[in-house]
Motif scaffolding. Structure first.
Motif, mmCIF file in Angstrom:
data_model
loop_
_atom_site.group_PDB
_atom_site.id
_atom_site.type_symbol
_atom_site.label_atom_id
_atom_site.label_comp_id
_atom_site.label_asym_id
_atom_site.label_seq_id
_atom_site.Cartn_x
_atom_site.Cartn_y
_atom_site.Cartn_z
ATOM 1 N N CYS A 54 0.818 -1.225 0.000
ATOM 2 C CA CYS A 54 0.000 0.000 0.000
ATOM 3 C C CYS A 54 0.848 1.270 0.000
ATOM 4 C CB CYS A 54 -0.908 0.015 1.232
ATOM 5 S SG CYS A 54 -2.086 -1.347 1.313
ATOM 6 N N ARG A 56 4.022 3.799 -1.299
ATOM 7 C CA ARG A 56 4.787 4.224 -2.478
ATOM 8 C C ARG A 56 6.202 4.554 -2.027
ATOM 9 N NH1 ARG A 56 2.087 8.207 -3.283
ATOM 10 N NH2 ARG A 56 3.471 9.831 -2.490
ATOM 11 N N ASP A 126 1.440 9.020 3.618
ATOM 12 C CA ASP A 126 0.436 10.085 3.625
ATOM 13 C C ASP A 126 -0.923 9.486 3.981
ATOM 14 O OD1 ASP A 126 -0.556 8.824 1.320
ATOM 15 O OD2 ASP A 126 0.458 10.209 -0.030
ATOM 16 N N SER A 127 -1.944 10.318 4.016
ATOM 17 C CA SER A 127 -3.261 9.867 4.478
ATOM 18 C C SER A 127 -3.861 8.805 3.562
ATOM 19 C CB SER A 127 -4.210 11.074 4.575
ATOM 20 O OG SER A 127 -4.315 11.737 3.330
ATOM 21 N N LYS A 128 -3.625 8.913 2.252
ATOM 22 C CA LYS A 128 -4.172 7.911 1.327
ATOM 23 C C LYS A 128 -3.528 6.551 1.546
ATOM 24 C CE LYS A 128 -5.433 11.203 -2.315
ATOM 25 N NZ LYS A 128 -5.227 11.611 -3.721
ATOM 26 N N GLU A 129 -2.223 6.545 1.753
ATOM 27 C CA GLU A 129 -1.533 5.275 1.992
ATOM 28 C C GLU A 129 -1.987 4.655 3.309
ATOM 29 O OE1 GLU A 129 2.779 5.831 -0.171
ATOM 30 O OE2 GLU A 129 2.366 7.024 1.621
ATOM 31 N N PHE A 131 -4.889 5.033 4.685
ATOM 32 C CA PHE A 131 -6.248 4.516 4.460
ATOM 33 C C PHE A 131 -6.184 3.155 3.779
ATOM 34 C CE2 PHE A 131 -10.019 4.083 1.746
ATOM 35 C CZ PHE A 131 -11.024 4.200 2.697
ATOM 36 N N ARG A 132 -5.337 3.040 2.767
ATOM 37 C CA ARG A 132 -5.209 1.755 2.065
ATOM 38 C C ARG A 132 -4.673 0.672 3.003
ATOM 39 N NH1 ARG A 132 -3.246 5.059 -2.297
ATOM 40 N NH2 ARG A 132 -1.087 4.526 -1.767
ATOM 41 N N GLU A 135 -7.430 -0.584 5.238
ATOM 42 C CA GLU A 135 -8.292 -1.524 4.514
ATOM 43 C C GLU A 135 -7.588 -2.862 4.303
ATOM 44 O OE1 GLU A 135 -9.600 0.558 0.934
ATOM 45 O OE2 GLU A 135 -11.525 0.866 1.952
#
Length: 460
Positions: A54, A56, A126-129, A131-132, A135
């Motif tokens: 998840c 990068r 970051d926040s997107k990573e 979140f992934r 999940e």
């Protein structure tokens, strides 16, 4: 000045019949010899690789010494072994067992990441990573139990609870909370219970600011969990149990609109509910006065607020009078809103009160896993730490699951760590194999043997 100020040699001259010398010179030794069990549990779950996928990696490839998967594995395994602080990496970088856990040669392999490297790593997502990764953690836990139960379960219960995480310093979004009377974060943790099993399995842990409302983020988490659980167990009934902090109109409306979901949500008393329960309270007071003991009477009513509830809902109440030695009797009415149809007493005692077991899991997260070690100044870095601690706890729960035939079936994670992971070992590497020499006089040898076989080891 040399950083290492502790002597490597200790002399005990007068304890035994001859002097005893203790030397810290076993270069191929480790105090975490049982940690190979953690790696066996990880192979079942595939958790660290899922989390690494998840993220990068923006680092310059020519300067990378530690892959993301290695850093996540190093950190998760260290937390599971009781080294929750990244500063511990300075002492553990050359530990042969810890190097083995990340896939390096335990003797000749490069040392593990240092504390500065791990600190940069924790501040990278970051926040997107994040979140992934949240999940991915839920997906791996649900998939693991789908495989274990072959996709068949009668009922799956989702328990969600906030907990306090006191902050000491200048952590971002750590605010004063009146309820807990301290500056803190308010992480939200979610657990799954399958059928009537005794354990609750951690499936999500989300860090929230210290001033977050009790139900903040609950609908989004529940929506995703319900969808994932329903896909994995299409024939199972789903039940949601929540405490009073989640009794907001939006949460109740969401639960009512989920056709296959049963729910029980505690709610605070008010003048209307107290008036509806007054008759039962009188009965409880009379019974308590006669018996001199705590007494309670169950009942139910239909209730709706004037503005925020679009329809009346079923509310159960427990009219209780509490008596304790040398104290006056005290009224203790409790209210639960639910869409279940059974008898109020059965619902409250056999279903809702089982939420108390979740408190034991939360205590394990705090006392056994130190989930409150959110000492980074950045909020996202602390969120990542909570997620890594959750992953470590999932590995410990996987170990405990395989200990069900033994007396350690209900052991706390700190006990599991002490009995099975903190095991002195000498690591010997040959061309053909890596041998861990463990103590022959080991009191939990039989359970260790059963656990290892259950996790995929072979005799020989």
């Amino acid at each position: 000045m040399n950083e290492h100020t502790t002597t490597d040699c200790l002399l005990f001259p007068d304890i035994f019949d001859r002097p005893v010398v203790a030397k810290f010179d076993q270069r191929q030794g480790s105090s975490d010899g049982g940690a190979i069990l953690l790696q066996a549990a990880e192979r079942r779950l595939g958790l660290t690789s899922a989390l690494a996928a998840c993220m990068r990696d923006d680092r310059q490839s020519g300067k990378v010494w530690h892959e993301l998967s290695e850093l996540i594995t190093q950190r998760v395994m260290a937390i599971a072994l009781g080294y929750e602080d990244a500063n511990d990496a300075a002492r553990l970088a050359s530990d042969p067992i810890h190097k083995l856990l990340v896939g390096r040669d335990p003797v000749d392999g490069e040392d593990l990441a240092s504390q500065p490297t791990l600190s940069r790593f924790e501040n990278a997502p970051d926040s997107k990573e994040l979140f992934r990764m949240t999940e991915a953690l839920a997906d791996r836990v649900i998939e693991r139990h789908r495989q274990r139960l072959h996709g068949r379960a009668r009922r799956i219960t989702i328990d969600m609870d906030p907990t306090d995480d006191p902050a000491h310093g200048q952590q971002q979004f750590a605010f004063f909370n009146r309820h807990y009377d301290c500056y803190c974060y308010l992480p939200m943790v979610c657990f799954l219970t399958f059928n009537e099993e005794a354990d609750q399995y951690l499936v999500a842990a989300v860090l929230r600011p210290g001033n977050a409302p009790g139900s903040a983020g609950a609908i989004g988490i529940l929506r995703r969990l319900i969808a994932r659980v329903s896909d994995a167990f299409p024939k199972a009934k789903i039940r949601v149990r929540l405490d009073g902090g989640f009794a907001s109109p939006k949460v109740l409306d969401f639960l009512d609109c989920e056709p296959k979901v049963e729910y029980l949500v505690s709610m605070a008393s008010n003048s209307v509910l107290l008036r509806k329960a007054e008759s039962a309270m009188k009965q409880a007071r009379r019974a308590s006065k006669i018996s001199g003991q705590t007494e309670h009477v169950y009942g139910e009513c239909r209730y709706a607020t004037k503005k925020t509830w679009p329809w009346k809902r079923r509310v159960l109440y427990k009219a209780e009078v509490v008596r304790a030695a040398d104290k006056e009797a005290k009224d203790n009415p409790r209210f639960v809103v639910t869409n279940l149809k059974q008898n109020p007493q059965w619902i409250y005692e056999q279903v809702y009160c089982q939420r108390g077991d979740v408190e034991n899991r939360i205590k394990e997260l705090h006392d056994g896993m130190q989930i409150g070690r959110t000492s980074c100044s950045n909020f996202l870095a602390n969120t990542f730490r909570v997620l890594l601690t959750a992953a470590a706890y999932v590995l410990m729960q996987e170990m405990r699951l395989h200990l069900s035939p033994t007396r350690h079936a209900r052991a706390q994670v700190s006990t599991l760590r002490e009995h099975f992971l903190k095991l002195g070992a000498q690591v010997v590497v040959t061309v053909r194999r890596i041998v861990l020499h463990l103590p022959q006089a080991f009191p939990y040898r039989h359970s260790f043997h059963l656990l290892a076989l259950s996790l995929g080891a072979q005799t020989g």
